[in-house]
Design an enzyme around this catalytic site. Structure first.
Site, PDB file in Angstrom:
ATOM      1  CB  CYS A   1      -0.943   0.153   1.198  1.00 28.27           C
ATOM      2  SG  CYS A   1      -2.061  -1.206   1.436  1.00 28.27           S
TER       3      CYS A   1
ATOM      4  NE  ARG B   1       4.506   1.652  -0.291  1.00 29.46           N
ATOM      5  CZ  ARG B   1       5.458   1.100   0.456  1.00 29.46           C
ATOM      6  NH1 ARG B   1       6.680   1.033   0.013  1.00 29.46           N
ATOM      7  NH2 ARG B   1       5.183   0.637   1.655  1.00 29.46           N
TER       8      ARG B   1
ATOM      9  CD1 TRP C   1      -0.517  -6.551  -1.411  1.00 28.75           C
ATOM     10  CD2 TRP C   1      -0.903  -6.123  -3.572  1.00 28.75           C
ATOM     11  NE1 TRP C   1      -0.266  -7.699  -2.131  1.00 28.75           N
ATOM     12  CE2 TRP C   1      -0.493  -7.471  -3.450  1.00 28.75           C
ATOM     13  CE3 TRP C   1      -1.209  -5.630  -4.838  1.00 28.75           C
ATOM     14  CZ2 TRP C   1      -0.377  -8.326  -4.539  1.00 28.75           C
ATOM     15  CZ3 TRP C   1      -1.090  -6.475  -5.927  1.00 28.75           C
ATOM     16  CH2 TRP C   1      -0.677  -7.796  -5.774  1.00 28.75           C
TER      17      TRP C   1
ATOM     18  CG  ASN D   1       2.029   1.092   4.150  1.00 30.48           C
ATOM     19  OD1 ASN D   1       3.192   1.433   4.050  1.00 30.48           O
ATOM     20  ND2 ASN D   1       1.663  -0.163   3.988  1.00 30.48           N
ATOM     21  N   GLY D   2       0.034  -0.545   6.562  1.00 27.30           N
ATOM     22  CA  GLY D   2       0.496  -1.371   7.682  1.00 27.30           C
ATOM     23  C   GLY D   2      -0.585  -2.352   8.079  1.00 27.30           C
TER      24      GLY D   2
ATOM     25  CD  GLU E   1      11.268 -20.472 -10.967  1.00 24.67           C
ATOM     26  OE1 GLU E   1      10.545 -21.110 -11.751  1.00 24.67           O
ATOM     27  OE2 GLU E   1      11.199 -19.239 -10.843  1.00 24.67           O
TER      28      GLU E   1
ATOM     29  CE  LYS F   1      12.109 -16.608 -13.097  1.00 21.96           C
ATOM     30  NZ  LYS F   1      11.035 -17.185 -12.403  1.00 21.96           N
TER      31      LYS F   1
ATOM     32  CD  GLU G   1      10.539 -16.047 -16.765  1.00 23.05           C
ATOM     33  OE1 GLU G   1       9.532 -15.329 -16.735  1.00 23.05           O
ATOM     34  OE2 GLU G   1      11.093 -16.487 -15.744  1.00 23.05           O
TER      35      GLU G   1
ATOM     36  CG  HIS H   1      18.152 -42.700 -19.369  1.00 21.02           C
ATOM     37  ND1 HIS H   1      18.117 -44.062 -19.569  1.00 21.02           N
ATOM     38  CD2 HIS H   1      18.398 -42.520 -18.045  1.00 21.02           C
ATOM     39  CE1 HIS H   1      18.311 -44.675 -18.411  1.00 21.02           C
ATOM     40  NE2 HIS H   1      18.486 -43.758 -17.477  1.00 21.02           N
TER      41      HIS H   1
ATOM     42  CE  LYS I   1       4.577 -10.547 -11.929  1.00 23.05           C
ATOM     43  NZ  LYS I   1       5.689 -11.486 -11.740  1.00 23.05           N
TER      44      LYS I   1
HETATM   45  C1  F6R Z   1       7.916 -16.863 -14.728  1.00 23.84           C
HETATM   46  C2  F6R Z   1       6.556 -16.413 -14.559  1.00 23.84           C
HETATM   47  C3  F6R Z   1       5.475 -17.188 -15.199  1.00 23.84           C
HETATM   48  C4  F6R Z   1       4.291 -17.319 -14.219  1.00 23.84           C
HETATM   49  C5  F6R Z   1       3.112 -18.002 -14.924  1.00 23.84           C
HETATM   50  C6  F6R Z   1       1.955 -18.216 -13.960  1.00 23.84           C
HETATM   51  O1  F6R Z   1       8.822 -16.031 -14.091  1.00 23.84           O
HETATM   52  O2  F6R Z   1       6.319 -15.429 -13.928  1.00 23.84           O
HETATM   53  O3  F6R Z   1       5.931 -18.435 -15.603  1.00 23.84           O
HETATM   54  O4  F6R Z   1       4.719 -18.065 -13.123  1.00 23.84           O
HETATM   55  O5  F6R Z   1       2.676 -17.217 -15.997  1.00 23.84           O
HETATM   56  O6  F6R Z   1       1.487 -17.012 -13.467  1.00 23.84           O
HETATM   57  P1  F6R Z   1       0.572 -16.963 -12.192  1.00 23.84           P
HETATM   58  O7  F6R Z   1       1.380 -17.467 -11.048  1.00 23.84           O
HETATM   59  O8  F6R Z   1       0.182 -15.537 -12.059  1.00 23.84           O
HETATM   60  O9  F6R Z   1      -0.595 -17.872 -12.453  1.00 23.84           O
END
Ligand code: F6R
Length: 650
Positions: free
Chosen positions: A44, A69, A116, A142-143, A523, A527, A530, A546, A645
């Site tokens: 927030c 935030r 948030w 905020n808090g 993972e 990263k 990406e 294999h 995102k």
């Molecule tokens: C990778 C990434 C994506 C999300 C995926 C699912 O860094 O951010 O692979 O993890 O698109 O997104 P959510 O978790 O929002 O369902």
């Protein structure tokens, strides 16, 4: 090499010294660390303005700099002609802006908020500012007020009424209760009753020339202009108006009028503070001094882990899950769990499978949502479905949730966004308290999803009594140590930076691991793809022979994770197999495993923890490798090409 750490409770002070230090003593490594503190739990953002200009555009512009935030609702309260006008609504700030364009509020003093949600889902009524019944006092906060339920009951017994589900609404009512002609006095008395964290902006119709501000464990700064003064959760919100700010300490109370700013301690004694002159630009300040949101979010992980555990894992006590109510009987009936998610969230699910199976002895299948929804899986009322989603809006994950409910399954959601579609439609919810994640590549959300997996597995194990009390207790105790250990991992970056500088030009990189290390390798590999656009694959160590080993040639980069001690020797033999074929190797392992250096070119050590908990720590160097490689390649780490995102379409 000499390395200097500059510590501070407020990130701006050490940043200031770092800059001067670097300029004067070139060649030293100089790191800024935010001192460990409990605060800033809820995100927030708050702002406030007092001056001669129209307050509302200034407040909205300030809030736009604080959207990092939180952005699930926004609002302003403006003092005009001895009354307060409040406009607030659910959704992004632009909704509020549109509403203000339709019906402008004129006035020279006001407060604003971007939210948030943590207590009460995003809605118009839960949005800030909150007011007392006759709307003579308005507050932005905020808090988290931890004892708000007690205060609320007490106020209700005195005839006060409440409209929202928020903790914040107790504040204007408490201030109202104590108001006796002096708003500063009333805020002081009210905050003395409040436990938890807060940064507050308060306005009152009976003293229409002022804003009262105070903080405890949540950030707050005061902007000092010419005949105009500001409050804000963070410096970027005031930088278009002034570069002179006061950095407030806990329990410093501020009175802002258009004639100036007065600061008092808890005993109402006046305090003289030094003005802090801001030399950097808004963009840098918004990122807390880090170069990118991703780096900032990687560094927020100790805090995010701590917050996600807070009030759920308590030493010696059963796990507390507010919004999951599965009894022993319910759990006995479930003969299978499906964990379904996409991308990084799916990788958290892969860890969840091992952990739940090991501790709660329920078979778990993990699947990618876009596959699961079209493969007609076998499911009925005895199947428990768990959806993991940071955003809570991913189209495929949502489709699986709906389909599962149609088939009579109970659905648990693990999500970071209160009020998201997934959280609203699931039967039970466990929120990960990572705070808003801005960088496209998920980091802090992933570690909090891991924490959620451990919490759920321990909860099931306790209810089903499938793991001894002693083992459960030792896992809980060690979980509580992890935020501090994560801080330590973050201090150890040079080898990773060096590794990135030496290897960024490669076209492929491979990740190897066994068991939970394989899950984390997946993972790490994602990263890298990406944000660096380097092709990479994660393989289970035992799978090498294999097929994949055919890809290894002189100079191929292989990054191994070795934290599963029962599989350590097998992993080392896998590493030898790739070394024999000319691979360049880096290993991530626990302190105390220095013998791996006999088999690899370089090693990164993370603090020792229980093998079952290692993913929370071992993923951090993997995130940092991707980050530093991306920086070497000049990639836009926060907004990688082709990615969004939140994937709300199929
Ligand atoms: C990778 C990434 C994506 C999300 C995926 C699912 O860094 O951010 O692979 O993890 O698109 O997104 P959510 O978790 O929002 O369902």
């Amino acid at each position: 090499m000499l390395k200097i750490f500059i510590l501070g409770k407020n990130i701006y002070e050490p940043l200031y010294f770092q800059r001067n230090f670097k300029e004067r003593f070139k060649g030293f490594i100089c790191c800024v660390k935010k001192q460990n503190r409990k605060g800033d739990k809820k995100m927030c953002g708050i702002v406030g303005f007092v001056g001669k200009k129209d307050a509302s555009p200034i407040l909205v512009e300030g809030l736009s700099k604080l959207e990092y935030r939180g952005y699930d609702s926004a609002g302003v309260a403006i003092l005009k002609d001895n009354s307060i006008e409040v406009l607030k609504c659910k959704g992004r700030l632009k909704n509020l802006e549109e509403k203000l364009e339709e019906s402008p509020i004129k006035g020279n003093i006001g407060i604003g908020h971007t939210r948030w949600a943590t207590h009460g889902e995003p809605s118009d009524v839960n949005s800030h500012p909150h007011s007392n019944k006759n709307e003579s006092i308005s507050v932005v906060h905020n808090g988290i007020i931890e004892n708000y339920l007690n205060i609320k009951e007490w106020l209700m017994s005195k005839g006060y009424e409440f409209l929202s589900e928020t903790d914040t609404e107790v504040i204007p009512n408490l201030v109202d209760y104590y108001y006796n002609g002096d708003i500063l006095d009333a805020v002081m008395k009210a905050t003395a009753k409040m436990e938890g964290s807060y940064a507050l902006g308060v306005i009152c119709t009976k003293e229409p020339d002022r804003i009262i501000a105070v903080r405890k464990d949540s950030p707050l700064i005061i902007g000092v202009g010419k005949g105009e003064y500001f409050i804000a959760s963070d410096i970027p919100a005031v930088l278009n108006h002034t570069r002179e700010v006061y950095l407030l300490n806990d329990k410093e109370f501020v009175v802002l009028t258009d004639e100036g700013v007065e600061i008092f301690d808890e005993n109402k004694e006046k305090i003289e503070k030094e003005i802090f002159h801001v030399t950097w630009n808004a963009d840098a300040a918004e990122k807390g001094g880090y170069e990118d949101f991703m780096l900032k979010e990687i560094h927020e992980q100790p805090r995010a882990i701590r917050d996600t555990m807070a009030s759920r894992i308590i030493k010696g006590k059963p796990i507390v899950l507010d919004k999951i109510k599965l009894t022993k009987e319910d759990l006995k009936n479930y003969n299978k769990i499906y964990i379904v998610a996409c991308g990084t969230a799916y990788h958290a699910g892969v860890v969840g499978k091992t952990v739940i199976e090991r501790l709660a002895r329920i078979p778990v299948e993990v699947d990618i949502a876009s596959e699961f929804r079209y493969r007609d899986p076998i499911m009925d009322k005895n199947t428990l479905v768990m959806i993991i989603s940071q955003s809570g809006e991913t189209a495929d994950s949502l489709a699986v949730l709906r389909e599962s409910k149609k088939k009579g399954c109970r659905v648990i959601a693990v999500t970071n966004v209160v009020g998201s579609s997934v959280s609203r439609e699931a039967d039970d919810v466990l929120y990960t308290l990572a705070g808003p994640e801005i960088a496209v590549a998920s980091t802090k959300a992933y570690v909090t999803q891991l924490v959620a997996m451990y919490i759920i597995a321990l909860y099931f194990a306790e209810v089903k009594e499938t793991t001894s009390k002693e083992e459960i207790e030792s896992i809980k105790e060690e979980l509580l140590n992890l935020p501090e250990k994560a801080e330590k991992v973050l201090e150890n970056k040079e080898i990773l930076q060096k590794f990135a500088a030496q290897n960024y030009m490669h076209k492929d990189m491979f990740y190897l691991g066994r068991g939970l290390d394989y899950a984390v390798s997946m993972e790490g590999s994602l990263k890298l793809k990406e944000i660096t656009y380097i092709h990479s694959e994660a393989y289970a160590g035992g799978e090498l022979k294999h097929g994949p080993i055919a890809l290894i040639e002189k100079g191929t980069v292989v990054i191994s994770t070795i934290t599963q001690m029962d599989l350590k020797d097998k992993m080392i033999s896998n590493i030898r197999e790739v070394v024999t074929r000319g691979a360049k190797t880096l290993a991530i392992t626990f302190e105390g495993n220095e013998e791996v250096e006999k088999s690899v070119d370089s090693a990164i050590y993370i603090p020792k923890t229980l093998d079952i908990l290692s993913p929370i720590l071992s993923v951090i160097p993997l995130q940092l490798i991707s980050y530093y490689v991306a920086k070497e390649k000049n990639c836009d780490v926060d907004k990688p090409r082709n990615l969004a995102k939140s994937v709300t379409v199929e």
